[in-house]
Design a protein around this motif. Structure first.
Motif, PDB file in Angstrom:
ATOM      1  N   VAL A   1       0.873  -1.179   0.000  1.00  0.00           N
ATOM      2  CA  VAL A   1       0.000   0.000   0.000  1.00  0.00           C
ATOM      3  C   VAL A   1       0.906   1.223   0.000  1.00  0.00           C
ATOM      4  N   GLU A   2       0.589   2.198  -0.865  1.00  0.00           N
ATOM      5  CA  GLU A   2       1.440   3.387  -0.946  1.00  0.00           C
ATOM      6  C   GLU A   2       0.654   4.620  -0.545  1.00  0.00           C
ATOM      7  N   LYS A   3       1.380   5.508   0.120  1.00  0.00           N
ATOM      8  CA  LYS A   3       0.749   6.752   0.560  1.00  0.00           C
ATOM      9  C   LYS A   3       1.526   7.910  -0.059  1.00  0.00           C
ATOM     10  N   PHE A   4       0.807   8.864  -0.640  1.00  0.00           N
ATOM     11  CA  PHE A   4       1.483   9.968  -1.340  1.00  0.00           C
ATOM     12  C   PHE A   4       1.064  11.307  -0.739  1.00  0.00           C
ATOM     13  N   ALA A   5       2.011  12.235  -0.758  1.00  0.00           N
ATOM     14  CA  ALA A   5       1.712  13.577  -0.247  1.00  0.00           C
ATOM     15  C   ALA A   5       1.765  14.593  -1.386  1.00  0.00           C
ATOM     16  N   PHE A   6       0.805  15.494  -1.376  1.00  0.00           N
ATOM     17  CA  PHE A   6       0.768  16.569  -2.378  1.00  0.00           C
ATOM     18  C   PHE A   6       0.563  17.903  -1.667  1.00  0.00           C
ATOM     19  N   THR A   7       0.731  18.979  -2.407  1.00  0.00           N
ATOM     20  CA  THR A   7       0.476  20.289  -1.803  1.00  0.00           C
ATOM     21  C   THR A   7      -0.992  20.367  -1.371  1.00  0.00           C
TER      22      THR A   7
ATOM     23  N   ALA B   1       4.528  12.899  -6.806  1.00  0.00           N
ATOM     24  CA  ALA B   1       4.197  13.244  -5.418  1.00  0.00           C
ATOM     25  C   ALA B   1       5.392  13.888  -4.723  1.00  0.00           C
ATOM     26  N   LEU B   2       5.076  14.770  -3.777  1.00  0.00           N
ATOM     27  CA  LEU B   2       6.153  15.442  -3.053  1.00  0.00           C
ATOM     28  C   LEU B   2       6.811  14.497  -2.052  1.00  0.00           C
ATOM     29  N   ALA B   3       6.043  13.507  -1.599  1.00  0.00           N
ATOM     30  CA  ALA B   3       6.621  12.508  -0.688  1.00  0.00           C
ATOM     31  C   ALA B   3       5.846  11.206  -0.842  1.00  0.00           C
ATOM     32  N   ARG B   4       6.505  10.120  -0.475  1.00  0.00           N
ATOM     33  CA  ARG B   4       5.861   8.820  -0.654  1.00  0.00           C
ATOM     34  C   ARG B   4       6.228   7.923   0.526  1.00  0.00           C
ATOM     35  N   GLU B   5       5.278   7.102   0.915  1.00  0.00           N
ATOM     36  CA  GLU B   5       5.552   6.157   2.000  1.00  0.00           C
ATOM     37  C   GLU B   5       4.939   4.820   1.627  1.00  0.00           C
TER      38      GLU B   5
ATOM     39  N   LEU C   1      11.077  15.345 -11.808  1.00  0.00           N
ATOM     40  CA  LEU C   1      10.234  15.509 -10.626  1.00  0.00           C
ATOM     41  C   LEU C   1      10.706  14.604  -9.487  1.00  0.00           C
ATOM     42  N   GLN C   2      11.226  13.452  -9.867  1.00  0.00           N
ATOM     43  CA  GLN C   2      11.747  12.513  -8.870  1.00  0.00           C
ATOM     44  C   GLN C   2      12.861  13.173  -8.064  1.00  0.00           C
ATOM     45  N   MET C   3      13.657  13.962  -8.779  1.00  0.00           N
ATOM     46  CA  MET C   3      14.764  14.652  -8.127  1.00  0.00           C
ATOM     47  C   MET C   3      14.207  15.620  -7.071  1.00  0.00           C
ATOM     48  N   GLN C   4      13.111  16.295  -7.432  1.00  0.00           N
ATOM     49  CA  GLN C   4      12.473  17.213  -6.489  1.00  0.00           C
ATOM     50  C   GLN C   4      11.956  16.436  -5.276  1.00  0.00           C
ATOM     51  N   SER C   5      11.368  15.274  -5.564  1.00  0.00           N
ATOM     52  CA  SER C   5      10.844  14.449  -4.482  1.00  0.00           C
ATOM     53  C   SER C   5      11.974  13.993  -3.560  1.00  0.00           C
ATOM     54  N   ASP C   6      13.138  13.697  -4.156  1.00  0.00           N
ATOM     55  CA  ASP C   6      14.294  13.297  -3.349  1.00  0.00           C
ATOM     56  C   ASP C   6      14.755  14.431  -2.447  1.00  0.00           C
ATOM     57  N   TRP C   7      14.701  15.662  -2.997  1.00  0.00           N
ATOM     58  CA  TRP C   7      15.072  16.813  -2.178  1.00  0.00           C
ATOM     59  C   TRP C   7      14.158  16.895  -0.963  1.00  0.00           C
ATOM     60  N   GLN C   8      12.852  16.671  -1.246  1.00  0.00           N
ATOM     61  CA  GLN C   8      11.874  16.753  -0.167  1.00  0.00           C
ATOM     62  C   GLN C   8      12.165  15.707   0.904  1.00  0.00           C
ATOM     63  N   ASP C   9      12.667  14.550   0.468  1.00  0.00           N
ATOM     64  CA  ASP C   9      12.974  13.487   1.427  1.00  0.00           C
ATOM     65  C   ASP C   9      14.283  13.750   2.160  1.00  0.00           C
ATOM     66  N   GLY C  10      14.915  14.876   1.861  1.00  0.00           N
ATOM     67  CA  GLY C  10      16.155  15.223   2.551  1.00  0.00           C
ATOM     68  C   GLY C  10      17.383  14.614   1.913  1.00  0.00           C
ATOM     69  N   ASN C  11      17.213  13.986   0.766  1.00  0.00           N
ATOM     70  CA  ASN C  11      18.385  13.423   0.101  1.00  0.00           C
ATOM     71  C   ASN C  11      19.242  14.534  -0.480  1.00  0.00           C
ATOM     72  N   LYS C  12      20.471  14.187  -0.719  1.00  0.00           N
ATOM     73  CA  LYS C  12      21.418  15.173  -1.238  1.00  0.00           C
ATOM     74  C   LYS C  12      20.891  15.753  -2.551  1.00  0.00           C
ATOM     75  N   ALA C  13      20.986  17.080  -2.671  1.00  0.00           N
ATOM     76  CA  ALA C  13      20.448  17.703  -3.887  1.00  0.00           C
ATOM     77  C   ALA C  13      21.296  17.341  -5.101  1.00  0.00           C
ATOM     78  N   GLY C  14      20.665  16.754  -6.079  1.00  0.00           N
ATOM     79  CA  GLY C  14      21.372  16.432  -7.315  1.00  0.00           C
ATOM     80  C   GLY C  14      20.924  17.378  -8.412  1.00  0.00           C
ATOM     81  N   LEU C  15      21.534  17.254  -9.563  1.00  0.00           N
ATOM     82  CA  LEU C  15      21.152  18.121 -10.675  1.00  0.00           C
ATOM     83  C   LEU C  15      19.893  17.584 -11.327  1.00  0.00           C
ATOM     84  N   VAL C  16      19.009  18.482 -11.679  1.00  0.00           N
ATOM     85  CA  VAL C  16      17.775  18.060 -12.353  1.00  0.00           C
ATOM     86  C   VAL C  16      18.120  17.810 -13.824  1.00  0.00           C
ATOM     87  N   PRO C  17      17.915  16.594 -14.291  1.00  0.00           N
ATOM     88  CA  PRO C  17      18.347  16.300 -15.677  1.00  0.00           C
ATOM     89  C   PRO C  17      17.336  16.797 -16.710  1.00  0.00           C
ATOM     90  N   PHE C  18      17.180  18.122 -16.785  1.00  0.00           N
ATOM     91  CA  PHE C  18      16.096  18.659 -17.618  1.00  0.00           C
ATOM     92  C   PHE C  18      16.466  18.864 -19.078  1.00  0.00           C
TER      93      PHE C  18
END
Ligand SMILES: Nc1ncnc2c1ncn2[C@@H]1O[C@H](COP(=O)(O)OP(=O)(O)OP(=O)(O)O)[C@@H](O)[C@H]1O
Length: 832
Positions: free
Chosen positions: A74-80, A580-584, A509-526
């Motif tokens: 079961v997955e839980k997602f957070a949005f604004t 999603a901004l966060a996932r559990e 967007l995954q990169m943004q989600s990782d930032w939200q999870d407190g992971n090290k900020a990486g470059l957005v491969p845009f």
């Protein structure tokens, strides 16, 4: 799980989720609802006045996988924020705070971006563009923009005169073609009697983007393209074609016609006269008062030049106007207002483009030129070739710190209705098709740009400056599975490109989600595809910015993820995962064996006696406790492993999707390479053929020339040259010389004759003929001998030519007749 209420500064996008209500008839693959919205949470925010506001909003959803054999977590997602099915268009507009985006564009020098993301048919276009009865975010934002400008400014009404357009063009950094809305719309809708343009998205009954149409006076189409003003380029800009419409005269401040005269009744000659009248050298006269007050001194350098040629740039397939009653006016945003600078003047430029197969195309340029095919064939990408040229997204000379789509058509609108009508034109050009998942499915990512130009005039110098900020609304094409959408051929290829670009968007967007999870900020491969470049390039502070106080803020971006809670579980869960901004991930707790035993004992009232050392089964209490601990430990471990497996399962499915899209990409690349190879081979073959042909032609020419030369030589050889008659002395000398030779030969022959008959030894003859070269030799006695001698001499006549002296041996300059032997042949025998 970390909260979704992370400040917008640290996230590139604020992400909202909107759930679509069920529609009928339901497409294939519909099942049970798998998505649950968690109860609302209390959120603390600050309003515009800096006051703390408490709001109650749902921010989390839970995804319960369908009951199949695959044991999924079961997955839980957070949005604004989460908008449930009941949310109206106005709720979405207000709760997403689009007004703050409009405010940023009008006042804060901040670009705004609203984008949609979701599975095909989940309601992206409905949210962005509305339906027949409801306006979408784009229309409401436009309405709010125009209302705020109209009520917030005290300056005079800004209208689209040619000089104003020239001024705008001079300041525009995007190499754009500028048109007034009047001119543009007349070119498109000028002939109301023309055949209705069928097949367009906006006009089909099934269309969900039936934006309202504006009303204006139709004009003869011929008159529309007669006049064009060309503004010479200033440093850093390109020459701009500035078309002027009859309506422009209305905005110049000096009405060339009596006010009572109804313009709608002007015939085309009047209008032509009006334009040509202004085209004369006296053209500046009606506008001269603009120079100091409106346009400013910097514009004085622009010379306006009239081109009387028809203007090819504005040839459009004619569209039919809709009745004003067809315009949806709801939901009304009259209660909303944003601040503007009261001292400034504003003008809104509307431009539109689509990203189709990873290339950018202007939506305000027709893909099919009238008379060259029907608009129907554009649909689905198959059929007729698109005639539009792809545009570049790049920094320009006047905008080094910011990338912009260069070379777009921009239409200057002064009213909301004009802007809507322009929007409608662009929507009819957008690529749509019917698929198994959506009857009007977008096959391209559509971008609608509402650029607000703000004019400020320095009072002392009268100098005018224009600043521009843009609110971009992007309606992205939906991800789709070929099986569900039942696509094939070109439509399948389009879907491949769409899925690929969405996959790259997902990675960003995954990169943004990782930032939200407190992971090290990486470059957005845009930079991987056009879509992500367009969406993310201006999200970061410019690295080129040299000034310590940046003049332009990074854009503010909102993402609306649309989802159908009853639709395709796999496709929806995948989109939710990366947006999603966060996932559990949680695993449903299965009651452990111990719990079952204990609960069973408790329920049956046979609890183990705590006083006794033995249980009813003869097991000691310590042993039971130890077993319970062990079971608990194992259960915990098991749960951890289950979570791990669930995560692995998700990763696997993601990788599967990625593999699938990569396979599709490989196929497309292979196809492209094959086509390129064929084209190259064809080209080479053609080149080789041309080379051979030219070599052949050259050879043939050379042969001809050679033959000609030969023929000439031969024909020259056959010319009979009459040598001049030799002098008598020369002739005598020649003859004497020949005679001498002949005598020598006769003597030699005689010697030979004598030598041949060994029995007959002839006596040496007297060969002294010096005194008479022509006298017969006296030594010859017998007839036969004479005959023999004569025969021999005859032979010698032929051989004589062989011994004839060469011209070099004879006197220089003496010419010989080429056929001299013949002459000798024909000579009388006595002369020899
Ligand atoms: N919130 C909503 N309320 C009512 N109808 C909706 C809503 N959202 C979507 N619909 C309807 O669902 C259908 C599909 O929606 P829409 O065309 O907006 O999907 P989409 O996500 O843009 O699809 P695609 O990616 O294929 O273009 C339309 O008929 C639309 O009117």
């Amino acid at each position: 799980m970390s909260s979704s209420t992370k400040s917008p500064q640290t996230s590139l996008f604020q992400v909202f989720l909107r759930l679509r209500p069920p529609i009928s008839p339901q497409p294939e693959g519909y099942g049970e609802r798998y998505l649950t919205v968690e109860p609302p949470e209390v959120m603390e925010n600050t309003d515009q006045d800096g006051q703390n506001v408490t709001t109650l909003h749902s921010t989390h959803i839970t995804l319960q996988p369908p009951n199949d054999n695959r044991k999924r977590a079961v997955e839980k997602f957070a949005f604004t924020k989460v908008f449930e099915e009941s949310a109206s268009q106005l709720d979405v507009f207000e709760d997403m705070d689009i007004a703050s985006l409009v405010n940023g564009v009008l006042l804060e020098k901040r670009d705004g971006l609203i984008a949609t993301l979701g599975v095909t048919g989940s309601g992206k276009s409905h949210t962005i563009l509305g339906s027949k009865s409801q306006r979408g975010i784009t229309q409401m934002a436009l309405d709010l923009m125009f209302k705020s400008i109209a009520t917030g400014t005290t300056g005079s009404d800004v209208s689209t005169s040619p000089l104003l357009l020239a001024s705008l063009a001079a300041s525009d950094p995007s190499e754009a073609q500028l048109f007034s809305a009047q001119t543009f719309l007349e070119a498109v809708y000028g002939d109301p009697n023309s055949e209705r343009n069928r097949g367009s998205r906006a006009q089909t009954p099934s269309s969900r983007s039936q934006t309202p149409m504006a009303v204006w006076t139709p004009l003869s189409p011929n008159i529309l393209q007669e006049t064009q003003y060309v503004c010479p380029p200033s440093p850093g800009t390109q020459a701009q074609a500035l078309p002027m419409s009859p309506g422009d005269a209305l905005h110049t401040g000096k009405e060339p016609y009596p006010a009572s005269k109804d313009r709608s009744r002007l015939d085309s000659k009047d209008l032509l006269r009006e334009r040509l009248g202004r085209a004369t050298p006296g053209i500046s006269a009606p506008f001269s008062h603009f120079y100091p007050s409106v346009i400013g001194s910097s514009l004085a350098k622009f010379r306006l030049k009239i081109l009387k040629e028809p203007m090819p740039a504005l040839i459009f397939p004619r569209r039919h106007m809709q009745k004003p009653s067809a315009m949806p006016r709801s939901p009304d945003v009259g209660h909303l207002a944003v601040d503007v600078d009261p001292k400034s003047e504003y003008i809104v430029l509307v431009s539109m483009y689509e990203v189709y197969n990873d290339r950018i195309f202007d939506l305000l340029s027709p893909s099919i030129i009238p008379g060259q095919g029907s608009a129907l064939s554009r649909q689905g990408g198959n059929g007729q070739k698109d005639r539009r040229r792809p545009l570049l997204f790049k920094p320009t000379e006047s905008s080094p710190d910011r990338k912009i789509v260069a070379g777009l058509r921009k239409v200057a609108c002064t009213t909301y209705e004009e802007a809507l009508a322009v929007l409608e034109v662009g929507l009819t050009e957008r690529k749509v098709t019917g698929t198994g998942a959506n009857s009007v499915s977008s096959r391209s990512h559509g971008f609608f740009c509402l650029e607000v130009k703000k004019k400020t005039t320095v009072k002392k110098t009268g100098e005018v400056t224009w600043t521009a900020n843009t609110l971009t609304v992007a309606d992205l094409a939906g991800s789709e599975r070929a099986r569900t959408a039942k696509t094939a051929g070109a439509t399948l290829a389009e879907a491949g490109k769409i899925n690929e670009s969405l996959m790259y968007l997902g990675q960003c967007l995954q990169m943004q989600s990782d930032w939200q999870d407190g992971n090290k900020a990486g470059l957005v491969p845009f930079r991987q595809c056009k879509l992500t470049e367009l969406l993310f390039s201006n999200s970061f502070p410019s690295s080129n910015q040299t000034s310590p106080t940046p003049t332009r803020h990074p854009q503010k971006a909102l993402m609306i993820v649309t989802a159908d809670p009853l639709g395709d579980f796999n496709a929806t869960s995948q989109i939710l995962r990366y947006s999603a901004l966060a996932r559990e991930v949680t695993v449903p707790r299965i009651p452990s064996v111990t719990e079952s035993i204990l609960s069973g004992s408790v329920s049956s009232g046979k609890a183990p006696s705590l006083s006794g050392r033995n249980s009813p089964n003869g097991v000691t209490l310590e042993e039971l406790e130890r077993a319970t601990d062990e079971i608990n430990r194992l259960t915990l471990e098991n749960e951890k492993l289950t979570v791990k497996i669930a995560n692995e399962e998700i990763t696997r499915s993601e990788l599967e999707t990625r593999l699938h899209s990569m396979e599709e990409r490989c196929l497309m690349i292979e196809q492209e390479v094959r086509e390129e190879c064929w084209a190259e081979m064809d080209e080479r073959m053609e080149e080789e053929r041309r080379r051979w042909q030219s070599a052949w032609d050259e050879q043939v020419g050379r042969n001809d020339e050679h033959m000609d030369k030969k023929i000439e030589l031969v024909s020259r050889g056959f010319q009979i040259h009459e040598d001049p008659e030799p002098a008598v002395d020369e002739r005598v000398a020649d003859l004497e010389f020949e005679n001498e030779q002949l005598l020598k030969k006769i003597a030699a022959l005689e010697r030979e004759l004598t030598g041949r008959s060994p029995t007959k030894k002839s006596k040496p003859r007297n060969l002294n003929f010096d005194h008479d070269p022509f006298a017969k030799p006296p030594a010859i006695r017998r007839e036969s001998e004479i005959e023999n001698a004569l025969r021999q001499m005859n032979q010698l006549k032929v051989a004589d030519s062989m011994f004839s002296p060469t011209p070099a041996a004879s006197s220089p300059g003496k010419k010989y007749r080429k056929m001299a032997t013949r002459k000798w042949d024909l000579g009388p025998e006595e002369n020899i």
